[in-house]
Scaffold this motif. Structure first.
Motif, short mmCIF file in Angstrom:
data_model
loop_
_atom_site.label_atom_id
_atom_site.label_comp_id
_atom_site.label_asym_id
_atom_site.label_seq_id
_atom_site.Cartn_x
_atom_site.Cartn_y
_atom_site.Cartn_z
N VAL A 87 0.84 -1.21 0.00
CA VAL A 87 0.00 0.00 0.00
C VAL A 87 0.87 1.25 0.00
O VAL A 87 0.59 2.22 -0.71
CB VAL A 87 -0.97 0.00 1.20
N SER A 88 1.96 1.24 0.77
CA SER A 88 2.82 2.42 0.82
C SER A 88 3.49 2.68 -0.53
O SER A 88 3.68 3.83 -0.92
CB SER A 88 3.87 2.28 1.91
N ILE A 89 3.84 1.62 -1.25
CA ILE A 89 4.44 1.79 -2.57
C ILE A 89 3.42 2.38 -3.54
O ILE A 89 3.74 3.26 -4.34
CB ILE A 89 5.00 0.46 -3.09
N ILE A 90 2.19 1.92 -3.44
CA ILE A 90 1.14 2.44 -4.31
C ILE A 90 0.84 3.90 -4.00
O ILE A 90 0.61 4.71 -4.89
CB ILE A 90 -0.12 1.57 -4.20
N LEU A 91 0.89 4.28 -2.72
CA LEU A 91 0.57 5.65 -2.32
C LEU A 91 1.77 6.60 -2.42
O LEU A 91 1.60 7.81 -2.30
CB LEU A 91 0.02 5.68 -0.90
N SER A 92 2.97 6.06 -2.62
CA SER A 92 4.16 6.92 -2.65
C SER A 92 4.12 8.01 -3.74
O SER A 92 4.58 9.12 -3.48
CB SER A 92 5.43 6.09 -2.77
N PRO A 93 3.58 7.77 -4.93
CA PRO A 93 3.51 8.86 -5.90
C PRO A 93 2.64 10.03 -5.41
O PRO A 93 2.95 11.19 -5.69
CB PRO A 93 2.90 8.23 -7.15
N LEU A 94 1.58 9.72 -4.69
CA LEU A 94 0.75 10.80 -4.14
C LEU A 94 1.53 11.62 -3.12
O LEU A 94 1.42 12.85 -3.08
CB LEU A 94 -0.53 10.24 -3.51
N TRP A 95 2.30 10.91 -2.28
CA TRP A 95 3.11 11.62 -1.30
C TRP A 95 4.18 12.48 -2.01
O TRP A 95 4.40 13.63 -1.64
CB TRP A 95 3.79 10.63 -0.35
N PHE A 100 6.45 17.69 -3.47
CA PHE A 100 7.01 18.61 -4.46
C PHE A 100 6.11 19.82 -4.67
O PHE A 100 6.59 20.93 -4.85
CB PHE A 100 7.26 17.90 -5.79
N ASN A 101 4.81 19.62 -4.65
CA ASN A 101 3.87 20.73 -4.83
C ASN A 101 3.92 21.68 -3.63
O ASN A 101 3.93 22.90 -3.80
CB ASN A 101 2.46 20.19 -5.03
N ASP A 102 3.98 21.13 -2.44
CA ASP A 102 3.98 21.96 -1.23
C ASP A 102 5.32 22.66 -1.00
O ASP A 102 5.35 23.84 -0.68
CB ASP A 102 3.63 21.09 -0.02
N GLN A 103 6.41 21.94 -1.15
CA GLN A 103 7.73 22.49 -0.82
C GLN A 103 8.34 23.32 -1.94
O GLN A 103 9.04 24.29 -1.67
CB GLN A 103 8.69 21.36 -0.44
N PHE A 104 8.09 22.94 -3.18
CA PHE A 104 8.77 23.60 -4.30
C PHE A 104 7.81 24.26 -5.29
O PHE A 104 8.26 24.87 -6.25
CB PHE A 104 9.66 22.59 -5.04
N GLY A 105 6.53 24.07 -5.09
CA GLY A 105 5.55 24.63 -6.02
C GLY A 105 5.60 23.96 -7.38
O GLY A 105 5.21 24.56 -8.39
N TYR A 106 6.08 22.74 -7.44
CA TYR A 106 6.24 22.01 -8.70
C TYR A 106 5.20 20.89 -8.75
O TYR A 106 5.18 20.01 -7.91
CB TYR A 106 7.66 21.43 -8.80
N ILE A 113 7.45 13.39 -16.28
CA ILE A 113 8.16 12.79 -15.14
C ILE A 113 7.15 12.29 -14.11
O ILE A 113 7.31 11.22 -13.53
CB ILE A 113 9.15 13.79 -14.52
N GLY A 114 6.11 13.05 -13.88
CA GLY A 114 5.06 12.64 -12.96
C GLY A 114 4.38 11.36 -13.40
O GLY A 114 4.09 10.48 -12.59
N TYR A 115 4.13 11.25 -14.70
CA TYR A 115 3.50 10.03 -15.22
C TYR A 115 4.42 8.83 -15.06
O TYR A 115 3.95 7.71 -14.84
CB TYR A 115 3.10 10.22 -16.68
#
Length: 123
Positions: A87-95, A100-106, A113-115
């Protein structure tokens, strides 16, 4: 009814054996996942070492603990819950997307790359 209880409880030996089918693997992992969370809640609410204040504080911390366990399982003393790691591996992309969105605005989902991250987690 006794036979039904024997089918639901899995022995340690059956967890160490290789499953014969995907269905058997699914049943074993679902059972292991349920047992992990059952033991987790027993440790909070029925542990004689926990006082009333401990139970209250652990209950308040519970949502954050569950999220942490789902995104970053920590194996202790050689034991880990296999379904929790999956489950953690599946949820890791969301994390990673959130981080990246919160800390770097990316926004990782706005580029290829996200895909790649999301696709790699599903493999």
């Amino acid at each position: 009814n006794n036979n039904n209880n024997n089918n639901n409880s899995l022995s340690c030996a059956s967890l160490l054996q290789r499953p014969n089918s995907w269905g058997e693997a699914w049943r074993v992992n679902v059972q292991e996942f349920k047992e992990h969370w059952h033991d987790f809640f027993l440790d909070i609410y029925y542990n004689e070492e926990n006082g009333a204040i401990d139970v209250i504080l652990l209950s308040m911390e519970l949502p954050f603990t569950i999220i942490r366990k789902l995104t970053n399982p920590v194996p202790c003393d050689g034991y880990y819950c296999r379904p929790l790691v999956a489950v953690s591996i599946i949820l890791s992309p969301l994390w990673l997307w959130y981080y990246f969105n919160d800390q770097f605005g990316y926004d990782l989902s706005s580029t290829y790359i996200g895909y790649i991250f999301f696709g790699a987690a599903l493999l």
